[in-house]
Design a protein around this motif. Structure first.
Motif, PDB file in Angstrom:
ATOM      1  N   SER A 105       0.812  -0.931  -0.288  1.00 29.65           N
ATOM      2  CA  SER A 105      -0.202   0.250  -0.230  1.00 29.65           C
ATOM      3  C   SER A 105       0.717   1.591  -0.002  1.00 29.65           C
ATOM      4  O   SER A 105       0.966   1.642  -0.689  1.00 29.65           O
ATOM      5  CB  SER A 105      -1.310   0.067   0.837  1.00 29.65           C
ATOM      6  N   LYS A 106       2.030   1.148   0.821  1.00 32.61           N
ATOM      7  CA  LYS A 106       2.705   2.733   0.682  1.00 32.61           C
ATOM      8  C   LYS A 106       3.662   3.115  -1.147  1.00 32.61           C
ATOM      9  O   LYS A 106       4.277   3.193  -0.676  1.00 32.61           O
ATOM     10  CB  LYS A 106       3.825   2.187   1.811  1.00 32.61           C
ATOM     11  N   TYR A 107       4.037   1.812  -1.469  1.00 32.97           N
ATOM     12  CA  TYR A 107       4.468   2.549  -2.991  1.00 32.97           C
ATOM     13  C   TYR A 107       3.166   2.065  -3.739  1.00 32.97           C
ATOM     14  O   TYR A 107       3.653   1.394  -5.259  1.00 32.97           O
ATOM     15  CB  TYR A 107       5.228   0.872  -3.518  1.00 32.97           C
ATOM     16  N   GLY A 108       2.111   2.150  -3.588  1.00 31.90           N
ATOM     17  CA  GLY A 108       0.796   2.948  -4.087  1.00 31.90           C
ATOM     18  C   GLY A 108      -0.163   1.569  -4.891  1.00 31.90           C
ATOM     19  O   GLY A 108      -0.607   1.632  -5.550  1.00 31.90           O
ATOM     20  N   ILE A 109      -0.361   0.751  -4.427  1.00 31.56           N
ATOM     21  CA  ILE A 109      -0.625  -0.614  -5.040  1.00 31.56           C
ATOM     22  C   ILE A 109      -1.932  -0.829  -3.995  1.00 31.56           C
ATOM     23  O   ILE A 109      -1.835  -0.572  -2.770  1.00 31.56           O
ATOM     24  CB  ILE A 109       0.516  -2.050  -5.124  1.00 31.56           C
ATOM     25  N   PRO A 110      -2.607  -1.304  -4.536  1.00 36.20           N
ATOM     26  CA  PRO A 110      -4.289  -0.904  -4.068  1.00 36.20           C
ATOM     27  C   PRO A 110      -4.932  -2.349  -2.899  1.00 36.20           C
ATOM     28  O   PRO A 110      -4.335  -3.399  -3.591  1.00 36.20           O
ATOM     29  CB  PRO A 110      -5.308  -0.905  -5.002  1.00 36.20           C
ATOM     30  N   ILE A 111      -4.603  -2.338  -1.701  1.00 36.08           N
ATOM     31  CA  ILE A 111      -4.972  -3.582  -0.809  1.00 36.08           C
ATOM     32  C   ILE A 111      -6.975  -2.809  -0.766  1.00 36.08           C
ATOM     33  O   ILE A 111      -7.577  -1.910  -0.247  1.00 36.08           O
ATOM     34  CB  ILE A 111      -4.020  -3.086  -0.128  1.00 36.08           C
ATOM     35  N   PRO A 112      -7.217  -4.127  -0.114  1.00 34.92           N
ATOM     36  CA  PRO A 112      -8.555  -4.434   0.377  1.00 34.92           C
ATOM     37  C   PRO A 112      -8.277  -3.385   1.490  1.00 34.92           C
ATOM     38  O   PRO A 112      -7.523  -3.294   2.529  1.00 34.92           O
ATOM     39  CB  PRO A 112      -9.006  -5.235   0.518  1.00 34.92           C
ATOM     40  N   LYS A 113      -9.345  -2.462   2.229  1.00 39.83           N
ATOM     41  CA  LYS A 113      -9.746  -2.233   3.240  1.00 39.83           C
ATOM     42  C   LYS A 113      -9.679  -2.932   4.591  1.00 39.83           C
ATOM     43  O   LYS A 113     -10.322  -4.149   4.296  1.00 39.83           O
ATOM     44  CB  LYS A 113     -10.849  -0.858   4.064  1.00 39.83           C
ATOM     45  N   GLY A 114      -9.213  -2.493   5.442  1.00 32.57           N
ATOM     46  CA  GLY A 114      -9.122  -3.882   6.616  1.00 32.57           C
ATOM     47  C   GLY A 114      -8.415  -3.613   7.389  1.00 32.57           C
ATOM     48  O   GLY A 114      -6.832  -2.840   7.327  1.00 32.57           O
ATOM     49  N   ARG A 115      -7.863  -4.662   8.776  1.00 32.87           N
ATOM     50  CA  ARG A 115      -7.156  -4.068   9.781  1.00 32.87           C
ATOM     51  C   ARG A 115      -6.933  -5.675  10.271  1.00 32.87           C
ATOM     52  O   ARG A 115      -7.955  -6.170  10.186  1.00 32.87           O
ATOM     53  CB  ARG A 115      -7.215  -3.316  10.441  1.00 32.87           C
ATOM     54  N   VAL A 116      -5.944  -5.345  11.410  1.00 31.46           N
ATOM     55  CA  VAL A 116      -5.841  -7.267  12.179  1.00 31.46           C
ATOM     56  C   VAL A 116      -6.496  -6.730  13.686  1.00 31.46           C
ATOM     57  O   VAL A 116      -6.492  -5.591  14.266  1.00 31.46           O
ATOM     58  CB  VAL A 116      -3.868  -7.173  12.011  1.00 31.46           C
ATOM     59  N   ALA A 117      -7.026  -8.500  13.894  1.00 29.38           N
ATOM     60  CA  ALA A 117      -7.288  -7.773  15.006  1.00 29.38           C
ATOM     61  C   ALA A 117      -6.806  -8.942  16.068  1.00 29.38           C
ATOM     62  O   ALA A 117      -6.774 -10.622  15.396  1.00 29.38           O
ATOM     63  CB  ALA A 117      -8.920  -8.327  15.108  1.00 29.38           C
TER      64      ALA A 117
END
Lengths: 286, 379
Positions: B13-25
């Motif tokens: 994501s930091k390099y501009g590659i689109p990823i899904p929204k989400g987080r770790v739990a």
């Protein structure tokens, strides 16, 4: 005759004033290797080995002053890529890099640059070269091998010593021993060395010591079957290594069942190579 | 060093590659909360450092936050291939049209990085590679030049990607190249890279491996190392720069050099014994390292005998002998020790160990035989 190094080798040592560099320079000079100089940036003008070997600030200045035709690198891993680039740019045709732990990305850049310059690199992460009775360019203990007609090539370091020592104990000598190193990206592979041995009049037979991981041994087997007229014996380390476990060398990773000892032994035996059960058995197969 | 999916995707994501929204739990409660924030429909994905998570039931789709909580509870109590699941990634669910395989890795044969892509991405990519290798497209990258945009376009054409996606695909390819290069990765993989129903390219899953030798210049990545899954002895060994792998036998081994260490294991087995470990003390091992190695070997209760096989080159046998003496003094081992020293300064080393009450051996075969006998007696 022999391959790569002999009495005419004029060697410089990069990292000559470091701990390892100085220790092994002493050993190489004592063996009779013609060490003509060394390089440590910032220590140009000094001398080592009781004033016998001059130290230079750069490879270029060392080459200009000594007409060196080979260099050996003992600098730490993070500086080793720069040392190899420097040696290539100074016009040294043979580079031996002993350093362990060089970053693979750096090695890919180094290897591709050196290929453009047509420079021969041995290593990194290797024990170097030994032509018994003529030149020791590396860290192989000199007294474990005697001159002879067997070419030895190996991906491993200390395992190579094991084989040379077993050969000596049976009165069998080596033409040249080449440690190509165990890293996944290196300068010289089995086939390069097998080809040199095939053309070397002094070499009559070859010991090839491989290990699990990659497919260099399989490719060498194809080469042996197609091109080698001299007999080859082999040992493959890692026959009992559990699959998927990393055994230290970056090269020794078994990827998806490929590169196992069993695969390699099968390929070599199919090419007419005798494969030993343990390293001390190899010399008896020739 | 392997990175988790969520770590890899954060880097992408930091390099501009689109990823899904989400987080770790780490708890089901947290997973529920994340699912609520994302609008309910989510994927709950176990974060363990092995492949085949989906097939093991560690990746599940939830239609709402309540189900996400329930699935998270279930997945967080799972073990996948022996590894307990400690974290889940909760990602918004995507409607998928096509799955593409996309990776950059080191290619040993060509000594170059290689970009690999296939229109047949997804969980069965290895089968695709084995059965229909023509569906795998490769582009070799000059490490001195880096990936060029035309190469990425050529790959897009070769995997039959519709023209509308070429621009975004090229951007992702260049981003992945930067990730690979800047992190000293040996693998940067997106599998799958999906085309969604609303015509977007998204990196749905990510996997990265980092060259351990490069961690000195990647301090941020080094901190991401998840040691949860390593044996304590392996973590301890790493601290001292030792290469150690625990095995199931009863003969501890300490050897210098990976090739010789593997060979020593082979020869122990050849003579009817079972090695308890692989341990390479490395080149130029000093007495401190040797002492640490001996402590690590002897913490294994299964060990009935120890074999030291040192062929000195860059390693000096006298240094190793000093290390053995230090460690013996400290650990006071009760198992028999077989020692073989050959090569650089072997004579000095042997002299140092003369009074250490160790079994000595001349050849490797002899050393292996003696340690197998010693271990049998110890049972």
């Amino acid at each position: 005759m022999s391959i790569l190094v002999d009495k005419n080798t004029r060697l410089i040592v990069q990292g000559i004033t470091g701990n390892e560099g100085l220790f092994h320079t002493t050993q190489m000079a004592a063996y009779g290797t013609n060490v003509v100089g060394g390089v440590t940036p910032g220590k140009g003008g000094e001398w080592v080995l009781d004033g016998k070997i001059p130290v230079f600030d750069s490879v270029k200045s060392a080459k200009d002053a000594t007409d060196a035709n080979a260099t050996i690198i003992f600098v730490p891993a993070r500086f080793a890529p720069d040392a190899m680039f420097e040696a290539a740019d100074a016009g040294i045709p043979l580079i031996i890099c002993i350093t362990e732990g060089v970053v693979i990305h750096d090695m890919m850049r180094v290897r591709n640059y050196l290929d453009q310059k047509k420079v021969r690199l041995i290593g990194p992460n290797c024990p170097g070269l030994l032509t018994p009775g003529e030149a020791k360019v590396g860290i192989i203990p000199g007294d474990i091998a005697i001159p002879g007609n067997v070419g030895v090539v190996s991906r491993s370091g200390t395992l190579t010593y094991e084989v040379l020592y077993a050969m000596k104990n049976l009165g069998m000598g080596a033409s040249t021993c080449v440690g190509i190193g165990g890293d996944p990206v290196n300068g010289t592979n089995f086939i390069d060395v097998l080809e040199m041995f095939e053309h070397d009049p002094k070499t009559e037979k070859v010991n090839m010591i491989g290990e699990i991981g990659g497919n260099e041994e399989e490719k060498a087997a194809d080469f042996i079957a197609a091109k080698m007229t001299k007999p080859v014996a082999s040992f493959i380390a890692g026959q009992t290594a559990p699959p998927g476990k990393r055994m230290g060398h970056a090269g020794a990773i078994i990827e998806g069942g490929a590169g196992t000892a069993a695969d390699k032994i099968k390929a070599l035996e199919a090419a007419g190579v005798k494969v030993a059960k343990h390293p001390e058995e190899i010399p008896t197969l020739l | 060093m392997k990175l988790h999916e969520y770590q890899s995707k954060n880097i992408f994501s930091k390099y501009g590659i689109p990823i899904p929204k989400g987080r770790v739990a780490t708890t089901a409660q947290e997973a529920k909360q994340i699912a609520e924030e994302l609008g309910g429909r989510v994927v709950v994905k176990s974060q363990v450092l092995v492949g085949g998570r989906g097939k093991a039931g560690g990746v599940k789709l939830a239609k709402d936050a309540a189900e996400a909580e329930q699935l998270a509870t279930q997945i967080l109590s799972m073990e996948i291939k022996g590894l307990p699941v400690r974290k889940v990634l909760v990602d918004e669910a995507s409607a998928i049209d096509q799955e593409i395989y996309f990776a950059i890795t080191d290619d040993r044969a060509s000594k170059k990085p290689v970009l690999i892509a296939s229109a047949a991405g997804g969980v069965d990519i290895e089968e695709v590679a084995a059965k229909t290798p023509e569906k795998i497209i490769k582009a070799y990258i000059d490490p001195l030049l880096g990936l060029r945009e035309y190469q990425a376009r050529d790959v897009a054409v070769a995997i039959d990607l519709p023209r509308d996606y070429w621009k975004d695909f090229t951007k992702i390819a260049m981003g992945l190249w930067e990730v690979y290069k800047n992190t000293d990765a040996s693998l940067a993989e997106i599998n799958p890279l999906v085309i969604t129903k609303d015509k977007k390219l998204i990196a749905l899953d990510g996997k990265m491996m980092i060259d351990d030798n490069a961690l000195f210049r990647q301090p941020d990545l080094a901190e991401m190392r998840d040691t949860d899954e390593d044996a304590p002895a392996e973590i301890e060994a790493r601290k001292y720069g030792l290469s150690f792998i625990k095995l199931d036998g009863d003969i501890g081994c300490m050897v210098n050099g990976a090739g010789l260490a593997m060979t020593s294991m082979d020869v122990i087995k050849l003579f009817g014994g079972e090695p308890a470990n692989f341990l390479d003390v490395g080149g130029g091992a000093d007495s401190k390292k040797v002492a640490a190695a001996m402590r690590i070997i002897l913490t294994d209760q299964n060990v009935k005998a120890v074999l030291f096989n040192i062929f000195g080159g860059i390693t000096r046998c006298d240094e190793v002998a000093r290390g053995i003496l230090v460690a013996m003094d400290e650990v006071k081992p009760s198992v028999p020790m077989v020692v073989r020293l050959v090569g650089t300064n072997a004579e000095e080393g042997r002299k140092l160990l003369e009074n250490a009450n160790m079994i000595t051996a001349e050849t490797l075969a002899d050393a292996a035989k003696k340690s197998v006998e010693a271990a049998k007696k110890g049972k």
